[in-house]
Design a protein around this motif. Structure first.
Motif, PDB file in Angstrom:
ATOM      1  N   VAL A 221       0.857  -1.191   0.000  1.00  0.00           N
ATOM      2  CA  VAL A 221       0.000   0.000   0.000  1.00  0.00           C
ATOM      3  C   VAL A 221       0.890   1.237   0.000  1.00  0.00           C
ATOM      4  O   VAL A 221       1.707   1.434   0.906  1.00  0.00           O
ATOM      5  CB  VAL A 221      -0.947   0.036   1.209  1.00  0.00           C
ATOM      6  CG1 VAL A 221      -1.768   1.329   1.206  1.00  0.00           C
ATOM      7  CG2 VAL A 221      -1.876  -1.175   1.185  1.00  0.00           C
ATOM      8  N   LEU A 222       0.742   2.062  -1.029  1.00  0.00           N
ATOM      9  CA  LEU A 222       1.597   3.229  -1.231  1.00  0.00           C
ATOM     10  C   LEU A 222       0.811   4.505  -0.994  1.00  0.00           C
ATOM     11  O   LEU A 222      -0.315   4.658  -1.470  1.00  0.00           O
ATOM     12  CB  LEU A 222       2.136   3.222  -2.667  1.00  0.00           C
ATOM     13  CG  LEU A 222       3.154   4.306  -3.035  1.00  0.00           C
ATOM     14  CD1 LEU A 222       4.488   4.047  -2.331  1.00  0.00           C
ATOM     15  CD2 LEU A 222       3.361   4.351  -4.552  1.00  0.00           C
ATOM     16  N   GLU A 223       1.412   5.432  -0.268  1.00  0.00           N
ATOM     17  CA  GLU A 223       0.839   6.769  -0.078  1.00  0.00           C
ATOM     18  C   GLU A 223       1.589   7.754  -0.960  1.00  0.00           C
ATOM     19  O   GLU A 223       2.817   7.830  -0.915  1.00  0.00           O
ATOM     20  CB  GLU A 223       0.941   7.182   1.382  1.00  0.00           C
ATOM     21  CG  GLU A 223       0.310   8.538   1.672  1.00  0.00           C
ATOM     22  CD  GLU A 223       0.481   8.944   3.122  1.00  0.00           C
ATOM     23  OE1 GLU A 223      -0.433   8.667   3.923  1.00  0.00           O
ATOM     24  OE2 GLU A 223       1.535   9.525   3.455  1.00  0.00           O
ATOM     25  N   LEU A 224       0.840   8.511  -1.755  1.00  0.00           N
ATOM     26  CA  LEU A 224       1.421   9.519  -2.642  1.00  0.00           C
ATOM     27  C   LEU A 224       0.998  10.896  -2.166  1.00  0.00           C
ATOM     28  O   LEU A 224      -0.185  11.118  -1.872  1.00  0.00           O
ATOM     29  CB  LEU A 224       0.941   9.339  -4.089  1.00  0.00           C
ATOM     30  CG  LEU A 224       1.567   8.240  -4.938  1.00  0.00           C
ATOM     31  CD1 LEU A 224       1.172   6.863  -4.435  1.00  0.00           C
ATOM     32  CD2 LEU A 224       1.160   8.409  -6.405  1.00  0.00           C
ATOM     33  N   THR A 225       1.954  11.821  -2.106  1.00  0.00           N
ATOM     34  CA  THR A 225       1.652  13.209  -1.755  1.00  0.00           C
ATOM     35  C   THR A 225       1.863  14.065  -2.991  1.00  0.00           C
ATOM     36  O   THR A 225       2.956  14.091  -3.572  1.00  0.00           O
ATOM     37  CB  THR A 225       2.557  13.711  -0.619  1.00  0.00           C
ATOM     38  OG1 THR A 225       2.394  12.856   0.517  1.00  0.00           O
ATOM     39  CG2 THR A 225       2.190  15.135  -0.235  1.00  0.00           C
ATOM     40  N   LEU A 226       0.801  14.759  -3.410  1.00  0.00           N
ATOM     41  CA  LEU A 226       0.837  15.589  -4.617  1.00  0.00           C
ATOM     42  C   LEU A 226       0.772  17.056  -4.251  1.00  0.00           C
ATOM     43  O   LEU A 226      -0.009  17.454  -3.376  1.00  0.00           O
ATOM     44  CB  LEU A 226      -0.343  15.260  -5.528  1.00  0.00           C
ATOM     45  CG  LEU A 226      -0.549  13.808  -5.969  1.00  0.00           C
ATOM     46  CD1 LEU A 226      -1.788  13.703  -6.843  1.00  0.00           C
ATOM     47  CD2 LEU A 226       0.664  13.294  -6.723  1.00  0.00           C
ATOM     48  N   SER A 227       1.570  17.856  -4.934  1.00  0.00           N
ATOM     49  CA  SER A 227       1.468  19.310  -4.842  1.00  0.00           C
ATOM     50  C   SER A 227       0.609  19.787  -6.004  1.00  0.00           C
ATOM     51  O   SER A 227       0.909  19.502  -7.175  1.00  0.00           O
ATOM     52  CB  SER A 227       2.863  19.939  -4.911  1.00  0.00           C
ATOM     53  OG  SER A 227       2.768  21.353  -4.875  1.00  0.00           O
ATOM     54  N   VAL A 228      -0.465  20.505  -5.676  1.00  0.00           N
ATOM     55  CA  VAL A 228      -1.507  20.803  -6.658  1.00  0.00           C
ATOM     56  C   VAL A 228      -1.674  22.318  -6.796  1.00  0.00           C
ATOM     57  O   VAL A 228      -1.620  23.051  -5.795  1.00  0.00           O
ATOM     58  CB  VAL A 228      -2.842  20.164  -6.219  1.00  0.00           C
ATOM     59  CG1 VAL A 228      -3.970  20.493  -7.191  1.00  0.00           C
ATOM     60  CG2 VAL A 228      -2.677  18.657  -6.090  1.00  0.00           C
ATOM     61  N   PRO A 229      -1.888  22.836  -8.025  1.00  0.00           N
ATOM     62  CA  PRO A 229      -2.139  24.270  -8.198  1.00  0.00           C
ATOM     63  C   PRO A 229      -3.322  24.751  -7.353  1.00  0.00           C
ATOM     64  O   PRO A 229      -4.307  24.027  -7.169  1.00  0.00           O
ATOM     65  CB  PRO A 229      -2.450  24.396  -9.698  1.00  0.00           C
ATOM     66  CG  PRO A 229      -1.785  23.215 -10.322  1.00  0.00           C
ATOM     67  CD  PRO A 229      -1.854  22.119  -9.307  1.00  0.00           C
TER      68      PRO A 229
END
Length: 425
Positions: A221-229
Motif C-alpha cells: 500500500v503506497l501513499e502519494l503526496t501531490l502538490s496541486v495548483p
C-alpha cells in the motif's frame, strides 16, 4: 433528494435514448427516396445505432458537469448499455440493408470491430457484468497480469473511434443518403461535435501537478503526496477521486482513477493511498519523486449526498481500500456526529489507525476498527431512533456495498440516505 436524483438520471436516459437520435430519424425519413421504402426501417436502425454510439463516446469523455449530477459510475453504465444497444441495432441494419463495394466493406469492418470491442469491454471494462461470473473474473485477472496491461486495454478500447470513422465513411459513400441535406447536416454536425468534445477532454482536462513524496504505509500500500495548483485545489470535494497519469513514464501515461485520502489546503497538497493490484499501481511503487504528473479535477457523489440531505449524523462503513474516500469525508466534516465502522482482512491492512485515534478525541466521533467483517447487529444497533437526519456512506468491495444497502433499507433507512460508489467500470 432521491426524487430529484432519479428525475435527473431518468432525464439523461430520455435524452440519450430518444432525443439524440430523433433529428436523425426525422430528417432521414423525410428525405429518403420512395425507391428505398422497403429498406426504410433498416436504414433508420443504422442511423439510430450511429447516434447512440456518438452519445456513448461523448459519455466516455467524462463530462464533469454530468458527473456532479448522476455520478461517473452511472454515466459509464449508460455508456456501456448504449454501445451494446447500438451494436444490436447495427446488426439488424446489416442484415436488412444489402450493399456492395466499399459501402459494404466499410460497414462490415465497422461492425466486426464494434462487436469485437464490445466483447472485450464487457470482460475488461464492465465490472458490473464480470462481477456476476466467477470464471470471467478469474480469466480477466490472469490476462491482466500476464498479457493486457492498463495502457494496452485503454488503446484497444479507443479502436471504437476507428469503427465510428469507418461508419462515417460508409455513410458518405451512399449517394442517396448523401443527397438528403438536412440529414447530412445533423450527421456531420453531431460527429464533429463529439470529435471536438473528445479532443477537448484529451488535451485540456489534464492539469500539471507534482508528485512530491511516496511512502509504503502497509504491505503493498503506497501513499502519494501531490502538490496541486491553488485554483485546482478548490475544485475537489470530500470523497472525490481523480485520474492520475505520469507522462514521462512508459506504462503510466494513461489516466487511472484514485480516491483522495487527505486534503491540505494551506500546503496545496493531496494525498492518495493506493494498493498495488495491477501493473499501473505496482509501477507507482518504483517512482523516485519529485516527478511531474497530470491530474484531472475531482469526480464523485459522496459530498453530493451531504448537500442533498443536509444530515446531522453520519454512518460510514468501509472495507479494505474502500475506506480511502471516507477518510477524507471525516477529515472535512468534523461538525457531523459520526460512527465509522472499518474492517480489513488483517491487522496490518487497517490503514491510518493514528487518524482514528485523533478523531476519537472529538466528542461526536466513534471509530470501530476490526479484522474481519462486522456482524450486522453490531452496526444496525447504532442506527438512531430518528433516521431522517442520517446519511450513510459505504466504501469497499461490491458485495459489501450491495449487502449493506439492502440491510439498511430493510431497517428503515431510505435509499436516498445511502451512497455507495462502485468502482466496477
Amino acid at each position: 433528494m432521491l426524487k430529484t436524483y432519479k428525475y435527473i438520471l431518468g432525464l439523461v436516459w430520455l435524452v440519450v435514448l430518444f432525443l439524440v437520435p430523433l433529428p436523425f430519424i426525422q430528417t432521414l425519413t423525410t428525405g429518403l427516396p420512395a425507391l428505398y421504402n422497403d429498406q426504410r426501417l433498416a436504414i433508420i436502425w443504422g442511423a439510430v445505432a450511429y447516434a447512440w454510439m456518438l452519445a456513448s463516446i461523448y459519455l466516455s469523455t467524462r463530462p464533469h458537469w454530468l458527473d456532479r449530477l448522476i455520478g461517473l459510475p452511472k454515466m459509464y453504465m449508460i455508456h456501456g448499455i448504449m454501445a451494446l444497444a447500438a451494436v444490436a441495432l447495427a446488426y439488424f441494419h446489416k442484415q436488412s440493408s444489402p450493399s456492395a463495394g466499399w459501402i459494404k466493406t466499410t460497414g462490415d469492418w465497422a461492425f466486426d470491430l464494434f462487436l469485437g470491442l464490445l466483447v472485450f469491454a464487457l470482460v475488461f471494462m464492465a465490472g458490473w457484468f464480470t462481477s456476476h461470473f466467477k470464471v470471467i473474473q478469474v480469466s480477466k485477472r490472469w490476462l491482466e497480469t500476464h498479457l493486457l496491461k492498463h495502457e494496452l486495454t485503454v488503446w484497444l478500447h479507443r479502436l471504437n473511434l476507428v469503427a465510428v470513422a469507418l461508419v462515417f465513411i460508409h455513410v458518405q459513400l451512399i449517394d442517396y443518403i448523401r443527397a438528403i441535406i438536412p440529414f447530412m447536416i445533423w450527421f456531420d454536425g453531431a460527429t464533429l461535435l463529439v470529435a471536438l468534445s473528445y479532443i477537448w477532454q484529451k488535451f485540456s482536462s489534464q492539469r500539471l501537478a507534482q508528485l512530491q513524496q511516496t511512502q509504503l504505509i502497509a504491505p503493498n500500500v503506497l501513499e502519494l503526496t501531490l502538490s496541486v495548483p491553488k485554483q485546482l485545489m478548490r475544485q475537489y470535494l470530500p470523497g472525490d477521486f481523480l485520474f492520475l497519469a505520469i507522462p514521462q513514464q512508459p506504462g503510466l501515461q494513461e489516466p487511472h482513477p484514485f480516491s483522495i485520502t487527505k486534503f491540505d489546503m494551506k500546503r496545496r497538497q493531496l494525498t492518495l493511498t493506493i494498493r498495488g493490484d495491477g501493473d499501473f499501481t505496482r509501477q507507482l511503487q518504483k517512482l523516485k519523486p519529485p516527478i511531474a504528473v497530470t491530474i484531472t479535477t475531482g469526480f464523485g457523489q459522496y459530498e453530493q449526498l451531504l448537500t442533498r440531505r443536509q444530515p446531522q449524523q453520519l454512518l460510514l462503513i468501509g472495507g479494505g481500500m474502500g475506506v480511502v474516500p471516507l477518510l477524507a469525508v471525516v477529515q472535512q466534516h468534523p461538525e457531523l456526529t459520526t460512527d465509522f465502522f472499518y474492517s480489513a482482512h488483517s491487522q496490518r491492512a487497517l490503514l491510518y489507525p493514528q487518524e482514528f485515534a485523533t478523531w476519537e478525541q472529538r466528542p461526536n466521533f466513534k471509530g470501530h476498527l476490526q479484522v474481519g467483517h462486522f456482524e450486522a447487529d453490531t452496526i444496525l444497533q447504532t442506527l438512531p431512533q430518528n433516521l431522517e437526519n442520517l446519511a450513510v456512506m459505504i466504501g469497499g468491495p461490491q458485495a459489501l456495498g450491495q449487502y449493506w444497502r439492502t440491510r439498511l433499507q430493510q431497517h428503515g433507512v431510505a435509499a436516498d440516505q445511502i451512497y455507495y460508489e462502485e468502482f466496477t467500470w
